[in-house]
Design an enzyme around this catalytic site. Structure first.
Site, PDB file in Angstrom:
ATOM      1  N   THR A 161      33.801  -6.528  -3.830  1.00  0.00           N
ATOM      2  CA  THR A 161      34.713  -7.500  -4.409  1.00  0.00           C
ATOM      3  C   THR A 161      34.427  -7.588  -5.905  1.00  0.00           C
ATOM      4  O   THR A 161      33.423  -8.160  -6.328  1.00  0.00           O
ATOM      5  CB  THR A 161      34.543  -8.884  -3.764  1.00  0.00           C
ATOM      6  OG1 THR A 161      34.839  -8.790  -2.370  1.00  0.00           O
ATOM      7  CG2 THR A 161      35.502  -9.893  -4.395  1.00  0.00           C
ATOM      8  N   LYS A 244      42.400  -9.776  -2.091  1.00  0.00           N
ATOM      9  CA  LYS A 244      41.086 -10.298  -1.739  1.00  0.00           C
ATOM     10  C   LYS A 244      40.762 -11.563  -2.537  1.00  0.00           C
ATOM     11  O   LYS A 244      40.255 -12.554  -1.983  1.00  0.00           O
ATOM     12  CB  LYS A 244      40.027  -9.228  -1.994  1.00  0.00           C
ATOM     13  CG  LYS A 244      38.582  -9.705  -1.920  1.00  0.00           C
ATOM     14  CD  LYS A 244      38.158 -10.072  -0.519  1.00  0.00           C
ATOM     15  CE  LYS A 244      36.663 -10.352  -0.469  1.00  0.00           C
ATOM     16  NZ  LYS A 244      36.203 -10.698   0.875  1.00  0.00           N
ATOM     17  N   LYS A 319      30.343 -16.243  -7.450  1.00  0.00           N
ATOM     18  CA  LYS A 319      30.724 -15.032  -8.184  1.00  0.00           C
ATOM     19  C   LYS A 319      32.209 -14.731  -7.988  1.00  0.00           C
ATOM     20  O   LYS A 319      32.936 -14.439  -8.939  1.00  0.00           O
ATOM     21  CB  LYS A 319      29.875 -13.847  -7.712  1.00  0.00           C
ATOM     22  CG  LYS A 319      30.173 -12.520  -8.410  1.00  0.00           C
ATOM     23  CD  LYS A 319      31.181 -11.656  -7.673  1.00  0.00           C
ATOM     24  CE  LYS A 319      30.657 -11.157  -6.355  1.00  0.00           C
ATOM     25  NZ  LYS A 319      31.624 -10.238  -5.687  1.00  0.00           N
TER      26      LYS A 319
END
Length: 377
Positions: A161, A244, A319
């Site tokens: 990711t 995502k 994050k």
């Protein structure tokens, strides 16, 4: 691999700054076309054996043909050796002759890529992905076969990711240097899904450009089926990551909302199990309430059942929120709740570093002042 190495992308290649090239050029002699049904052996590469990567690589090794070789690499050499021993022993115990010997540990991403025709990477964030592909692509990779066709080019599947912009730059570097094909395929489903092979993959790759990419998604899908159960082609390069980030933004908010709702209901005197049954049978249900409920005794196998160990860490969620806000700013998209959610995860991480992000519930519980709370476990 060295952390913190900077990378410069250009149309023709991806260059490392302040890094020496890596050597080695061993390539297998026989190949398999993954879009066909041929049974000749193949070599797979897997980079990153973290909480998600480890079970994904386990499932990959269990499902690829016994004659195939899986090459693994992780910065933690001991973890790579542990994987080789544990997965090899499990395979041997299951009667898979020769499987234990079909796992190799590579010293570098470059060495792994030179030997492999399919390379899957699962890394923590943009700096790690850039560093790995910097080592892989510079100097230019040799072809995996002298008679290679577009359909059997070396294939890179990055499940990390990261931000869509960085991923697209890496894809361009791979394609323009004729090093192979690159797709972004981030996944959703958490560690539970990784272990059970029920992950959902969001695929970003070109649909066509006159150079064989019209068949790329079809080539990738059966590979992802070895590690997951659902696959959505979101569009061209970077669009898997766009999907995502949108999904994980919703997850970040719903995780906090679930924790607050459970904390509220229990604080008002409700039984936790009854409250969860109500929510999961009503309009408030979501993955965080049903599969990853933060209250012990609700969701079997959830991190709450083991003191919030394992799972998707608070740090990784923080994050991802950073990546979400960066992408939103670049595209002029307003996010009203993002900054507050980031503040919550920052505060939680200070107290619960390394725990699953559902530990937000315990953090809220500790800040609540009401008495007479009905708690589980």
């Amino acid at each position: 691999m060295r952390a913190g190495v900077s990378i410069r992308f250009s149309p023709s290649r991806l260059c490392m700054i302040g890094s020496g090239g890596l050597t080695g050029s061993t390539t297998p002699a026989a190949r398999r076309d993954f879009s066909a049904t041929a049974s000749t052996w193949a070599t797979w590469g897997f980079i990153g054996l973290g909480r998600m990567g480890y079970p994904m690589a386990q499932n990959l090794r269990a499902k690829i043909p016994e004659s195939d070789t899986l090459i693994i690499h992780d910065r933690n050499r001991e973890l790579s050796q542990k994987f080789k021993e544990e997965v090899g022993i499990a395979a041997a115990g299951a009667g898979a002759k020769g499987k234990a010997n079909a796992i190799e540990v590579s010293d570098s991403p470059r060495e792994l890529a030179e030997k492999s025709e399919v390379i899957i990477s699962v890394l923590p964030g943009p700096p790690h992905v850039k560093s790995v592909f910097g080592h892989i692509l510079h100097p230019r990779l040799p072809p995996i076969s002298e008679t290679i066709s577009a359909e059997t080019d070396r294939l890179f599947i990055d499940c990390s990711t990261i931000d869509p912009t960085s991923s697209t730059e890496i894809a361009n570097a791979v394609h323009s240097s004729s090093s192979g094909r690159f797709v972004d395929a981030p996944m959703s489903g958490g560690v539970v899904g990784a272990r059970a092979s029920t992950l959902t993959f969001m695929l970003g790759c070109p649909t066509h450009n006159g150079n064989g990419d019209g068949k790329l998604a079809a080539r990738v899908t059966p590979i992802l089926q070895l590690m997951g159960s659902k696959f959505v082609h979101m569009g061209t390069s970077g669009m898997g990551l766009a999907g995502k980030l949108a999904n994980n933004y919703l997850l970040a908010i719903s995780n906090i909302a679930t924790a607050e709702a459970m904390n509220l209901g229990i604080g008002l005197g409700l039984d936790p199990v009854q409250l969860a049954d109500l929510i999961n049978g009503s309009s408030g249900q979501c993955w965080s309430s049903k599969i990853n409920n933060p209250v012990k005794g609700i969701s079997p196998g959830a991190p709450a059942e083991r003191d919030f160990e394992g799972g998707f860490s608070v740090g990784l969620m923080k994050k991802d929120l950073g990546l979400v806000m960066k992408a939103a700013k670049e595209h002029g998209v307003e996010l009203e709740l993002a900054r507050r959610a980031e503040d919550v995860y920052e505060d939680v991480e200070e107290e619960e570093r390394g725990k699953d992000f559902s530990v937000v519930y315990r953090w809220l519980e500790g800040r609540s002042t009401g008495g007479n709370r009905s708690r589980r476990g």
